[in-house]
Design a protein around this motif. Structure first.
Motif, PDB file in Angstrom:
ATOM      1  N   GLY A  42      39.073 -93.543 -20.275  1.00  0.00           N
ATOM      2  CA  GLY A  42      39.702 -93.923 -21.532  1.00  0.00           C
ATOM      3  C   GLY A  42      41.078 -93.334 -21.756  1.00  0.00           C
ATOM      4  O   GLY A  42      41.747 -92.872 -20.832  1.00  0.00           O
ATOM      5  N   SER A  43      41.500 -93.327 -22.996  1.00  0.00           N
ATOM      6  CA  SER A  43      42.843 -92.918 -23.378  1.00  0.00           C
ATOM      7  C   SER A  43      43.021 -91.399 -23.281  1.00  0.00           C
ATOM      8  O   SER A  43      42.064 -90.652 -23.070  1.00  0.00           O
ATOM      9  N   THR A  46      40.808 -88.080 -24.881  1.00  0.00           N
ATOM     10  CA  THR A  46      39.516 -88.597 -25.323  1.00  0.00           C
ATOM     11  C   THR A  46      38.352 -88.093 -24.477  1.00  0.00           C
ATOM     12  O   THR A  46      38.524 -87.474 -23.431  1.00  0.00           O
ATOM     13  N   MET A  51      36.077 -94.811 -26.311  1.00  0.00           N
ATOM     14  CA  MET A  51      36.228 -96.152 -25.709  1.00  0.00           C
ATOM     15  C   MET A  51      35.652 -96.283 -24.300  1.00  0.00           C
ATOM     16  O   MET A  51      35.212 -97.388 -23.925  1.00  0.00           O
ATOM     17  N   CYS A 118      44.081 -97.707 -21.679  1.00  0.00           N
ATOM     18  CA  CYS A 118      45.235 -96.994 -22.217  1.00  0.00           C
ATOM     19  C   CYS A 118      45.791 -95.998 -21.197  1.00  0.00           C
ATOM     20  O   CYS A 118      46.114 -96.362 -20.077  1.00  0.00           O
ATOM     21  N   TYR A 201      41.840 -94.978 -35.694  1.00  0.00           N
ATOM     22  CA  TYR A 201      40.737 -94.925 -34.741  1.00  0.00           C
ATOM     23  C   TYR A 201      40.236 -93.494 -34.563  1.00  0.00           C
ATOM     24  O   TYR A 201      39.031 -93.238 -34.570  1.00  0.00           O
ATOM     25  N   TYR A 279      39.979-100.713 -28.322  1.00  0.00           N
ATOM     26  CA  TYR A 279      39.092 -99.568 -28.134  1.00  0.00           C
ATOM     27  C   TYR A 279      37.667 -99.836 -28.607  1.00  0.00           C
ATOM     28  O   TYR A 279      36.719 -99.387 -27.970  1.00  0.00           O
ATOM     29  N   ASP A 280      37.530-100.550 -29.748  1.00  0.00           N
ATOM     30  CA  ASP A 280      36.176-100.638 -30.293  1.00  0.00           C
ATOM     31  C   ASP A 280      35.908-101.852 -31.181  1.00  0.00           C
ATOM     32  O   ASP A 280      34.793-101.997 -31.694  1.00  0.00           O
TER      33      ASP A 280
END
Length: 301
Positions: A42-43, A46, A51, A118, A201, A279-280
């Protein structure tokens, strides 16, 4: 066909640190032992419950055994300093996650892919450039910056240099035995935060503000993050590569530049939505994950 999925907690070594992951295991026909697998990341800043979990679940529902994990120094994983956004360290973690998957009893080592969301799109791409085990690559809402984009994003050359100086000073202090310096990863009130503004987020408990996410950013991360440039890796990537992005997402021009430099089979799909939608938000995730699953089905057959 939507597969039933069960999860399993796993651990593996990454350069001496014990990383904790979640394996998403789809049901498979009786007698079928080996199948394709995907590493999902993920990003920046995180953990696996954000995500990465969303996309790993979708990939597993599509029939791919999927692995998410906490990078070194994040979440449940070991390693220090904590919350260090080190592209090099995270790239090594992805490489070691692939090693874990390639050795797994349910995985065909010749049918492994990687999906980055990301910021980890850049880390995933850099690893894929030199790791022939990555047979297919998907980058979702990829954040792919270079020096010029860094200046644009972070307020010009002077502000970039200020962050570099802060990071180098924090690193020197850490190397002299002082505790790591931290700022919030996200804040609406502290302008020193890595992400300063209404980034809903990360601040919404119903979305990314999960208990396992530590809202901290090691100040010594700035030099590594600001000088990271995944674009030179593009021409070395031979695996079929998919990019899914939006003009309203983060730095779409970086995705275009990276795509143009790819020398192997490639596809760039423009959709709609903001960066955090990827992301969601169910409709956007369904669309992006569906495109990625079809890509992996075609390229990991």
């Amino acid at each position: 066909m939507t597969h039933t999925v069960r999860t399993e907690r796993v651990t593996f070594d990454s350069d001496g640190a014990t990383l904790v992951g979640t394996l998403y295991r789809p049901d498979r026909p009786e007698g079928q032992s080996l199948g394709p697998a995907i590493v999902v990341t993920g990003s920046w800043t995180t953990v696996k419950e954000q995500m990465p979990a969303v996309y790993a679940q979708r990939m597993a529902e599509a029939g791919f055994l999927s692995l998410t994990f906490d990078f070194t120094g994040f979440g449940e994983s070991g390693g220090r300093p904590r919350q260090l956004e080190s592209p090099a360290r995270k790239t090594d973690d992805i490489h070691n996650a692939l090693t874990f998957l390639a050795r797994h009893a349910l995985v065909d080592p010749g049918r492994i892919g990687a999906l980055g969301v990301c910021a980890s799109s850049g880390y995933t791409a850099v690893n894929a450039a030199d790791d022939p085990r990555v047979r297919s690559l998907a980058l979702i809402a990829p954040w792919l910056h270079d020096a010029g984009l860094v200046r644009d994003i972070y307020g010009g050359a002077d502000e970039v240099q200020r962050k570099m100086d802060l990071g180098l000073d924090a690193l020197a202090r850490f190397e002299n035995g002082e505790a790591p310096q931290y700022v919030p990863a996200v804040s609406t009130t502290d302008p020193q935060a890595a992400m300063f503004g209404p980034f809903d987020y990360y601040l919404d408990e119903k979305r990314g503000a999960v208990p396992s996410w530590d809202n901290r950013f090691a100040v010594m991360s700035w030099p590594q993050w600001l000088t990271f440039d995944p674009h030179p890796a593009a021409s070395r990537i031979k695996a079929p590569t998919l990019l899914v992005h939006s003009r309203d997402g983060a730095i779409p021009q970086g995705a275009e530049k990276f795509y143009d430099a790819l020398d192997g089979p490639k596809r760039l799909v423009w959709t709609s939505g903001t960066q955090f939608d990827f992301y969601d938000q169910d409709a956007k995730v369904t669309e992006a994950a569906g495109i990625a699953a079809r890509h992996f089905t075609e390229t990991l057959a």
